[in-house]
Design a protein around this motif. Sequence first.
Motif, PDB file in Angstrom:
ATOM      1  N   MET A 149       0.808  -1.066   0.086  1.00 30.59           N
ATOM      2  CA  MET A 149       0.098   0.056  -0.020  1.00 30.59           C
ATOM      3  C   MET A 149       0.984   1.361  -0.135  1.00 30.59           C
ATOM      4  O   MET A 149       1.685   1.470   0.667  1.00 30.59           O
ATOM      5  CB  MET A 149      -0.742  -0.122   1.250  1.00 30.59           C
ATOM      6  N   ASP A 150       0.872   1.921  -0.954  1.00 30.56           N
ATOM      7  CA  ASP A 150       1.591   3.207  -1.013  1.00 30.56           C
ATOM      8  C   ASP A 150       0.860   4.598  -0.347  1.00 30.56           C
ATOM      9  O   ASP A 150      -0.113   4.239   0.413  1.00 30.56           O
ATOM     10  CB  ASP A 150       1.793   3.545  -2.422  1.00 30.56           C
ATOM     11  N   ARG A 151       1.596   5.682  -0.026  1.00 26.39           N
ATOM     12  CA  ARG A 151       1.263   6.744   0.588  1.00 26.39           C
ATOM     13  C   ARG A 151      -0.152   7.154   0.407  1.00 26.39           C
ATOM     14  O   ARG A 151      -0.964   7.517   0.912  1.00 26.39           O
ATOM     15  CB  ARG A 151       2.190   7.892   0.525  1.00 26.39           C
ATOM     16  N   LYS A 152      -0.279   7.208  -0.904  1.00 29.35           N
ATOM     17  CA  LYS A 152      -1.580   7.703  -1.501  1.00 29.35           C
ATOM     18  C   LYS A 152      -2.797   6.726  -1.173  1.00 29.35           C
ATOM     19  O   LYS A 152      -3.976   7.203  -0.677  1.00 29.35           O
ATOM     20  CB  LYS A 152      -1.649   7.837  -3.260  1.00 29.35           C
ATOM     21  N   GLU A 153      -2.665   5.563  -1.237  1.00 34.45           N
ATOM     22  CA  GLU A 153      -3.615   4.637  -0.864  1.00 34.45           C
ATOM     23  C   GLU A 153      -3.877   4.486   0.590  1.00 34.45           C
ATOM     24  O   GLU A 153      -4.989   4.564   0.959  1.00 34.45           O
ATOM     25  CB  GLU A 153      -3.027   3.243  -1.516  1.00 34.45           C
ATOM     26  N   LEU A 154      -2.838   4.778   1.382  1.00 29.57           N
ATOM     27  CA  LEU A 154      -2.925   4.632   2.813  1.00 29.57           C
ATOM     28  C   LEU A 154      -3.653   6.144   3.311  1.00 29.57           C
ATOM     29  O   LEU A 154      -4.607   6.174   3.881  1.00 29.57           O
ATOM     30  CB  LEU A 154      -1.546   4.851   3.453  1.00 29.57           C
ATOM     31  N   ALA A 155      -3.511   7.075   2.298  1.00 25.64           N
ATOM     32  CA  ALA A 155      -4.218   8.379   2.758  1.00 25.64           C
ATOM     33  C   ALA A 155      -5.783   8.077   2.455  1.00 25.64           C
ATOM     34  O   ALA A 155      -6.421   8.420   3.348  1.00 25.64           O
ATOM     35  CB  ALA A 155      -3.479   9.489   2.078  1.00 25.64           C
ATOM     36  N   THR A 156      -5.935   7.722   1.482  1.00 27.53           N
ATOM     37  CA  THR A 156      -7.409   7.428   0.922  1.00 27.53           C
ATOM     38  C   THR A 156      -8.045   6.399   2.035  1.00 27.53           C
ATOM     39  O   THR A 156      -9.150   6.814   2.706  1.00 27.53           O
ATOM     40  CB  THR A 156      -7.534   6.844  -0.468  1.00 27.53           C
ATOM     41  N   THR A 157      -7.160   5.437   2.745  1.00 26.19           N
ATOM     42  CA  THR A 157      -7.932   4.327   3.329  1.00 26.19           C
ATOM     43  C   THR A 157      -8.288   4.896   4.646  1.00 26.19           C
ATOM     44  O   THR A 157      -9.067   4.913   5.393  1.00 26.19           O
ATOM     45  CB  THR A 157      -6.733   3.310   3.669  1.00 26.19           C
ATOM     46  N   LEU A 158      -7.225   6.031   5.108  1.00 22.31           N
ATOM     47  CA  LEU A 158      -7.534   6.822   6.458  1.00 22.31           C
ATOM     48  C   LEU A 158      -8.398   8.104   6.514  1.00 22.31           C
ATOM     49  O   LEU A 158      -8.810   8.574   7.297  1.00 22.31           O
ATOM     50  CB  LEU A 158      -6.049   7.096   7.047  1.00 22.31           C
ATOM     51  N   GLY A 159      -8.634   8.555   4.884  1.00 17.46           N
ATOM     52  CA  GLY A 159      -9.298   9.669   4.882  1.00 17.46           C
ATOM     53  C   GLY A 159      -8.586  11.032   4.970  1.00 17.46           C
ATOM     54  O   GLY A 159      -9.360  11.850   5.490  1.00 17.46           O
ATOM     55  N   VAL A 160      -7.411  10.819   4.916  1.00 18.01           N
ATOM     56  CA  VAL A 160      -6.595  12.094   5.106  1.00 18.01           C
ATOM     57  C   VAL A 160      -5.794  12.286   3.671  1.00 18.01           C
ATOM     58  O   VAL A 160      -5.748  11.582   2.808  1.00 18.01           O
ATOM     59  CB  VAL A 160      -5.661  11.899   6.406  1.00 18.01           C
ATOM     60  N   SER A 161      -4.756  13.331   3.988  1.00 19.00           N
ATOM     61  CA  SER A 161      -4.288  13.656   2.698  1.00 19.00           C
ATOM     62  C   SER A 161      -2.808  13.109   2.876  1.00 19.00           C
ATOM     63  O   SER A 161      -2.201  12.715   3.901  1.00 19.00           O
ATOM     64  CB  SER A 161      -4.156  15.308   2.729  1.00 19.00           C
ATOM     65  N   VAL A 162      -2.197  12.992   1.668  1.00 22.32           N
ATOM     66  CA  VAL A 162      -0.747  12.383   1.443  1.00 22.32           C
ATOM     67  C   VAL A 162       0.425  13.370   2.409  1.00 22.32           C
ATOM     68  O   VAL A 162       1.039  12.593   3.104  1.00 22.32           O
ATOM     69  CB  VAL A 162      -0.336  12.597   0.120  1.00 22.32           C
ATOM     70  N   PRO A 163       0.130  14.609   2.410  1.00 23.15           N
ATOM     71  CA  PRO A 163       1.145  15.273   3.457  1.00 23.15           C
ATOM     72  C   PRO A 163       0.731  14.898   4.899  1.00 23.15           C
ATOM     73  O   PRO A 163       1.911  15.088   5.591  1.00 23.15           O
ATOM     74  CB  PRO A 163       0.663  16.859   3.156  1.00 23.15           C
ATOM     75  N   THR A 164      -0.386  14.643   5.240  1.00 19.95           N
ATOM     76  CA  THR A 164      -0.590  14.302   6.577  1.00 19.95           C
ATOM     77  C   THR A 164       0.015  12.805   6.861  1.00 19.95           C
ATOM     78  O   THR A 164       0.588  12.750   8.099  1.00 19.95           O
ATOM     79  CB  THR A 164      -2.595  14.288   6.640  1.00 19.95           C
ATOM     80  N   ILE A 165      -0.033  12.070   6.017  1.00 20.03           N
ATOM     81  CA  ILE A 165       0.460  10.711   6.057  1.00 20.03           C
ATOM     82  C   ILE A 165       1.953  11.010   6.242  1.00 20.03           C
ATOM     83  O   ILE A 165       2.556  10.400   7.094  1.00 20.03           O
ATOM     84  CB  ILE A 165       0.362   9.864   4.730  1.00 20.03           C
ATOM     85  N   ASP A 166       2.620  11.963   5.591  1.00 25.41           N
ATOM     86  CA  ASP A 166       3.977  12.338   5.737  1.00 25.41           C
ATOM     87  C   ASP A 166       4.284  12.682   7.046  1.00 25.41           C
ATOM     88  O   ASP A 166       5.301  12.395   7.802  1.00 25.41           O
ATOM     89  CB  ASP A 166       4.599  13.379   4.808  1.00 25.41           C
ATOM     90  N   ARG A 167       3.258  13.619   7.565  1.00 25.59           N
ATOM     91  CA  ARG A 167       3.665  14.308   9.065  1.00 25.59           C
ATOM     92  C   ARG A 167       3.365  12.919   9.939  1.00 25.59           C
ATOM     93  O   ARG A 167       3.978  12.779  10.912  1.00 25.59           O
ATOM     94  CB  ARG A 167       2.555  15.145   9.074  1.00 25.59           C
ATOM     95  N   MET A 168       2.446  12.295   9.688  1.00 20.88           N
ATOM     96  CA  MET A 168       2.156  10.999  10.696  1.00 20.88           C
ATOM     97  C   MET A 168       3.347  10.035  10.759  1.00 20.88           C
ATOM     98  O   MET A 168       3.858   9.599  11.594  1.00 20.88           O
ATOM     99  CB  MET A 168       0.878  10.100  10.235  1.00 20.88           C
ATOM    100  N   THR A 169       3.857   9.918   9.439  1.00 24.96           N
ATOM    101  CA  THR A 169       5.297   8.806   9.611  1.00 24.96           C
ATOM    102  C   THR A 169       6.325   9.558  10.038  1.00 24.96           C
ATOM    103  O   THR A 169       7.147   9.028  11.088  1.00 24.96           O
ATOM    104  CB  THR A 169       5.546   8.886   7.892  1.00 24.96           C
ATOM    105  N   ASN A 170       6.445  10.702   9.882  1.00 27.17           N
ATOM    106  CA  ASN A 170       7.668  11.789  10.522  1.00 27.17           C
ATOM    107  C   ASN A 170       7.459  11.716  12.338  1.00 27.17           C
ATOM    108  O   ASN A 170       8.318  11.792  13.126  1.00 27.17           O
ATOM    109  CB  ASN A 170       8.015  13.191  10.091  1.00 27.17           C
ATOM    110  N   ASP A 171       6.327  11.799  12.689  1.00 24.98           N
ATOM    111  CA  ASP A 171       5.885  11.825  14.009  1.00 24.98           C
ATOM    112  C   ASP A 171       5.685  10.660  14.806  1.00 24.98           C
ATOM    113  O   ASP A 171       5.158  10.387  15.881  1.00 24.98           O
ATOM    114  CB  ASP A 171       4.598  12.704  14.251  1.00 24.98           C
ATOM    115  N   LYS A 172       6.020   9.494  13.860  1.00 27.57           N
ATOM    116  CA  LYS A 172       5.852   8.272  14.174  1.00 27.57           C
ATOM    117  C   LYS A 172       4.399   7.793  14.793  1.00 27.57           C
ATOM    118  O   LYS A 172       4.336   7.351  15.885  1.00 27.57           O
ATOM    119  CB  LYS A 172       7.154   7.763  15.340  1.00 27.57           C
TER     120      LYS A 172
END
Length: 72
Positions: free
Chosen positions: A1-24
């Motif tokens: 599952m890539d960042r875009k698909e994860l973002a869609t699954t969680l109902g958030v944006s790709v930049p939010t996925i990046d922030r969530m990843t950086n913030d663990k």
Amino acid sequence: MDRKELATTLGVSVPTIDRMTNDKRIGPPSIRVSAGRVGWLRSSIEAWIGAAEQLGRLPNQAEWAAMSATAK
């Protein structure tokens, strides 16, 4: 599952996925797919989302690691 698909699954944006990843804040560890590209195992993400029902929120990386270790 890539960042875009994860973002869609969680109902958030790709930049939010990046922030969530950086913030663990994404429990399951990412997997390097190629240079500059990461993804997650679908089964791990589905289990992580399922764990949110127990906590009332998505577990962060440390909580997920502890939950995964006790499940083994």
